[in-house]
Design a protein around this motif. Structure first.
Motif, PDB file in Angstrom:
ATOM      1  N   LEU A   1      11.919  14.370 -21.012  1.00  0.00           N
ATOM      2  CA  LEU A   1      11.828  13.484 -21.581  1.00  0.00           C
ATOM      3  C   LEU A   1      11.396  15.016 -23.173  1.00  0.00           C
ATOM      4  N   ALA A   2      11.971  16.212 -23.145  1.00  0.00           N
ATOM      5  CA  ALA A   2      12.557  16.823 -24.332  1.00  0.00           C
ATOM      6  C   ALA A   2      13.807  16.775 -24.493  1.00  0.00           C
ATOM      7  N   THR A   3      14.997  16.141 -23.562  1.00  0.00           N
ATOM      8  CA  THR A   3      15.630  15.743 -23.885  1.00  0.00           C
ATOM      9  C   THR A   3      16.314  14.434 -24.423  1.00  0.00           C
ATOM     10  N   PRO A   4      17.864  14.194 -24.712  1.00  0.00           N
ATOM     11  CA  PRO A   4      18.150  13.018 -25.400  1.00  0.00           C
ATOM     12  C   PRO A   4      17.570  11.752 -24.533  1.00  0.00           C
ATOM     13  N   ILE A   5      17.358  11.719 -23.455  1.00  0.00           N
ATOM     14  CA  ILE A   5      17.293  10.386 -22.195  1.00  0.00           C
ATOM     15  C   ILE A   5      16.150   9.242 -22.861  1.00  0.00           C
ATOM     16  N   LYS A   6      15.832   8.283 -22.569  1.00  0.00           N
ATOM     17  CA  LYS A   6      15.491   7.390 -23.452  1.00  0.00           C
ATOM     18  C   LYS A   6      14.351   7.172 -22.606  1.00  0.00           C
ATOM     19  N   ARG A   7      13.133   6.542 -22.692  1.00  0.00           N
ATOM     20  CA  ARG A   7      12.044   6.038 -22.049  1.00  0.00           C
ATOM     21  C   ARG A   7      12.116   5.031 -20.843  1.00  0.00           C
ATOM     22  N   GLY A   8      13.045   4.518 -21.689  1.00  0.00           N
ATOM     23  CA  GLY A   8      13.330   3.236 -21.448  1.00  0.00           C
ATOM     24  C   GLY A   8      14.125   3.913 -19.623  1.00  0.00           C
ATOM     25  N   GLU A   9      15.179   4.203 -20.094  1.00  0.00           N
ATOM     26  CA  GLU A   9      16.700   4.901 -18.864  1.00  0.00           C
ATOM     27  C   GLU A   9      15.412   5.307 -17.834  1.00  0.00           C
ATOM     28  N   ILE A  10      14.887   6.329 -18.018  1.00  0.00           N
ATOM     29  CA  ILE A  10      13.446   7.170 -16.755  1.00  0.00           C
ATOM     30  C   ILE A  10      13.094   6.199 -16.388  1.00  0.00           C
ATOM     31  N   VAL A  11      12.568   4.374 -16.969  1.00  0.00           N
ATOM     32  CA  VAL A  11      11.302   3.856 -16.283  1.00  0.00           C
ATOM     33  C   VAL A  11      12.502   3.204 -15.559  1.00  0.00           C
ATOM     34  N   ALA A  12      13.618   3.175 -15.399  1.00  0.00           N
ATOM     35  CA  ALA A  12      15.018   2.613 -14.791  1.00  0.00           C
ATOM     36  C   ALA A  12      15.508   3.051 -13.624  1.00  0.00           C
ATOM     37  N   ALA A  13      15.233   4.548 -14.065  1.00  0.00           N
ATOM     38  CA  ALA A  13      15.987   5.226 -12.859  1.00  0.00           C
ATOM     39  C   ALA A  13      14.946   5.810 -11.488  1.00  0.00           C
ATOM     40  N   TYR A  14      13.576   5.849 -12.624  1.00  0.00           N
ATOM     41  CA  TYR A  14      12.718   5.871 -11.218  1.00  0.00           C
ATOM     42  C   TYR A  14      12.510   4.910 -10.903  1.00  0.00           C
ATOM     43  N   LEU A  15      12.416   3.285 -10.759  1.00  0.00           N
ATOM     44  CA  LEU A  15      12.436   2.177 -10.563  1.00  0.00           C
ATOM     45  C   LEU A  15      13.655   1.958  -9.408  1.00  0.00           C
ATOM     46  N   LEU A  16      14.984   2.285  -9.769  1.00  0.00           N
ATOM     47  CA  LEU A  16      15.903   2.104  -8.883  1.00  0.00           C
ATOM     48  C   LEU A  16      16.142   2.914  -7.660  1.00  0.00           C
ATOM     49  N   GLY A  17      15.721   4.668  -7.821  1.00  0.00           N
ATOM     50  CA  GLY A  17      15.731   5.229  -6.948  1.00  0.00           C
ATOM     51  C   GLY A  17      14.525   5.012  -6.195  1.00  0.00           C
ATOM     52  N   TYR A  18      13.214   5.164  -6.259  1.00  0.00           N
ATOM     53  CA  TYR A  18      12.781   4.292  -5.654  1.00  0.00           C
ATOM     54  C   TYR A  18      12.578   3.153  -5.361  1.00  0.00           C
ATOM     55  N   GLY A  19      13.161   2.747  -5.791  1.00  0.00           N
ATOM     56  CA  GLY A  19      12.991   1.217  -5.008  1.00  0.00           C
ATOM     57  C   GLY A  19      14.484   0.514  -4.328  1.00  0.00           C
ATOM     58  N   LEU A  20      14.978   1.753  -4.448  1.00  0.00           N
ATOM     59  CA  LEU A  20      16.025   1.444  -3.029  1.00  0.00           C
ATOM     60  C   LEU A  20      14.735   2.123  -1.328  1.00  0.00           C
ATOM     61  N   LEU A  21      14.806   2.785  -1.994  1.00  0.00           N
ATOM     62  CA  LEU A  21      13.134   3.782  -0.775  1.00  0.00           C
ATOM     63  C   LEU A  21      12.573   1.845  -0.191  1.00  0.00           C
ATOM     64  N   ALA A  22      12.217   1.741  -0.606  1.00  0.00           N
ATOM     65  CA  ALA A  22      11.132   0.512  -0.544  1.00  0.00           C
ATOM     66  C   ALA A  22      11.901  -0.498  -0.245  1.00  0.00           C
TER      67      ALA A  22
ATOM     68  N   PHE B   1       0.731  -1.111   0.098  1.00  0.00           N
ATOM     69  CA  PHE B   1       0.226  -0.012   0.232  1.00  0.00           C
ATOM     70  C   PHE B   1       0.850   1.640  -0.033  1.00  0.00           C
ATOM     71  N   PHE B   2       1.977   1.212   1.020  1.00  0.00           N
ATOM     72  CA  PHE B   2       2.816   2.530   1.439  1.00  0.00           C
ATOM     73  C   PHE B   2       3.439   2.896  -0.169  1.00  0.00           C
ATOM     74  N   VAL B   3       4.245   1.807  -0.435  1.00  0.00           N
ATOM     75  CA  VAL B   3       5.041   2.295  -1.815  1.00  0.00           C
ATOM     76  C   VAL B   3       3.992   2.355  -2.268  1.00  0.00           C
ATOM     77  N   PHE B   4       2.440   1.603  -3.378  1.00  0.00           N
ATOM     78  CA  PHE B   4       2.315   2.137  -4.227  1.00  0.00           C
ATOM     79  C   PHE B   4       2.173   3.903  -3.979  1.00  0.00           C
TER      80      PHE B   4
END
Length: 351
Positions: free
Chosen positions: A192-213, A169-172
């Motif tokens: 998203l206006a930069t050359p960064i790829k969507r997959g990189e954004i998803v991975a970054a958010y997953l890893l960032g929030y994942g460590l806290l989780a 619940f709280f992680v969600f």
């Protein structure tokens, strides 16, 4: 005059937002309907295996609402109970109970002993000479348990589910609102206006929030086991592993749903639609008594498998191999949600 003007502005703002209107008026009806279906399920009669007993004993058990399976010879009673999904087994004046649900186990024990005591009383009166020999009606039937003991309470089987649910619940909630803030502040669009790829954004958010989780998961599990002194039969490392996978599923699901919300208010409104069904179909309420289509619907809930795994480890002492199927299914849910996250970011790239 100013108050009516503010009221009018608020109402017009809500009326223009069709998604908020749907979540406000339709979601409660869906949840109430779902709860009605769950709580009004059919009662499931316990299943008892029995070896070499008289027809009178079997008929008495059936009259008490027990499904009876007759066996000629069983060498390993506990294995037979697990293999054939029995709630208990009666053999040689010993009643062995599965005890997966203490309420079911205690109800079955009471019914079986009532039937056997009636026969003992009849025998003492000289009307039944085929059972127990010269048994004393005060003699107690020996009771054994596959899982837990006589002291096992409902909360002992319920607490593993709670541990995983609060992680989910709280992680969600935190991941969903966190990514939503990135969107509402314009940070996501600028990325998203930069050359960064969507997959990189998803991975970054997953890893960032994942460590806290992961940190949150460890804190919750350690607190539950050491401070609240919750019972755990299996490995604590397996409990942590399950909850880390649960956190990954909740994280990816929260991020996915945040792309469909335009405010924190809408994200909160996803709770009755997404979170409530998870707990309703987690096994707290008997799923076997529900309609067939509801049982299939329950298996579409990620937390159904998380609850199975947690209960298996903490209450039943399962090892990693025993819960591997549930873990694989949870990981599959996470992969699907992550892929959907990748596609969901396309609309922002177009903007």
């Amino acid at each position: 005059m100013r108050i009516p003007a503010l009221i009018k502005r608020i109402l017009l703002q809500i009326v223009r937002d069709k998604r908020t209107l749907a979540l406000l008026f339709v979601a409660p009806l869906l949840v109430l309907t779902l709860m009605n279906l769950v709580f009004n399920g059919n009662a499931v009669n316990p299943v008892l295996g029995i070896e070499n007993e008289s027809e009178q004993t079997i008929d008495g058990l059936i009259d008490e609402g027990i499904q009876v399976k007759v066996y000629e010879q069983v060498s390993d009673v506990k294995n037979e109970i697990n293999r054939n999904d029995l709630d208990g087994f009666y053999k040689y004046n010993t009643l062995t109970l599965l005890n997966y649900d203490p309420a079911v186990a205690k109800g079955l024990e009471v019914k079986v002993k009532q039937v056997l005591n009636k026969e003992v009383q009849l025998q003492m009166m000289g009307e039944n000479n085929t059972i127990f020999g010269k048994a004393d009606p005060q003699d107690a039937v020996a009771t054994d348990y596959v899982y837990g003991s006589r002291d096992t309470e409902f909360f002992d089987t319920f607490s593993p589910i709670l541990v995983g649910f609060f992680v989910f619940f709280f992680v969600f909630l935190i991941s969903g609102i966190g990514l939503l803030n990135e969107k509402t502040t314009g940070t996501l669009e600028r990325l998203l206006a930069t050359p960064i790829k969507r997959g990189e954004i998803v991975a970054a958010y997953l890893l960032g929030y994942g460590l806290l989780a992961i940190v949150q998961t460890i804190i919750v599990v350690v607190y539950a086991l050491n401070v609240l002194d919750l019972t755990i039969v299996g490995s604590v490392w397996n409990v942590i592993l399950i909850n880390v996978v649960v956190a990954l599923v909740a994280l990816s699901l929260g991020m996915l749903l945040s792309t469909f919300a335009s405010s924190e208010f809408q994200m909160i409104q996803f709770i009755p639609l997404v979170i409530v069904p998870q707990i309703l179909f987690s096994g707290i309420f008997s799923i076997e008594g529900m309609a067939g289509w509801l049982q299939m619907f329950a298996k579409l809930m990620p937390f159904y498998y998380a609850a199975n795994a947690l209960k298996g480890v903490m209450h039943m002492g399962f090892n990693l191999t025993d819960i591997s199927r549930d873990l694989y299914i949870l990981l599959a849910f996470a992969v699907v949600f992550i892929i959907l996250n990748w596609f969901a970011l396309k609309k922002y790239r177009r903007l």
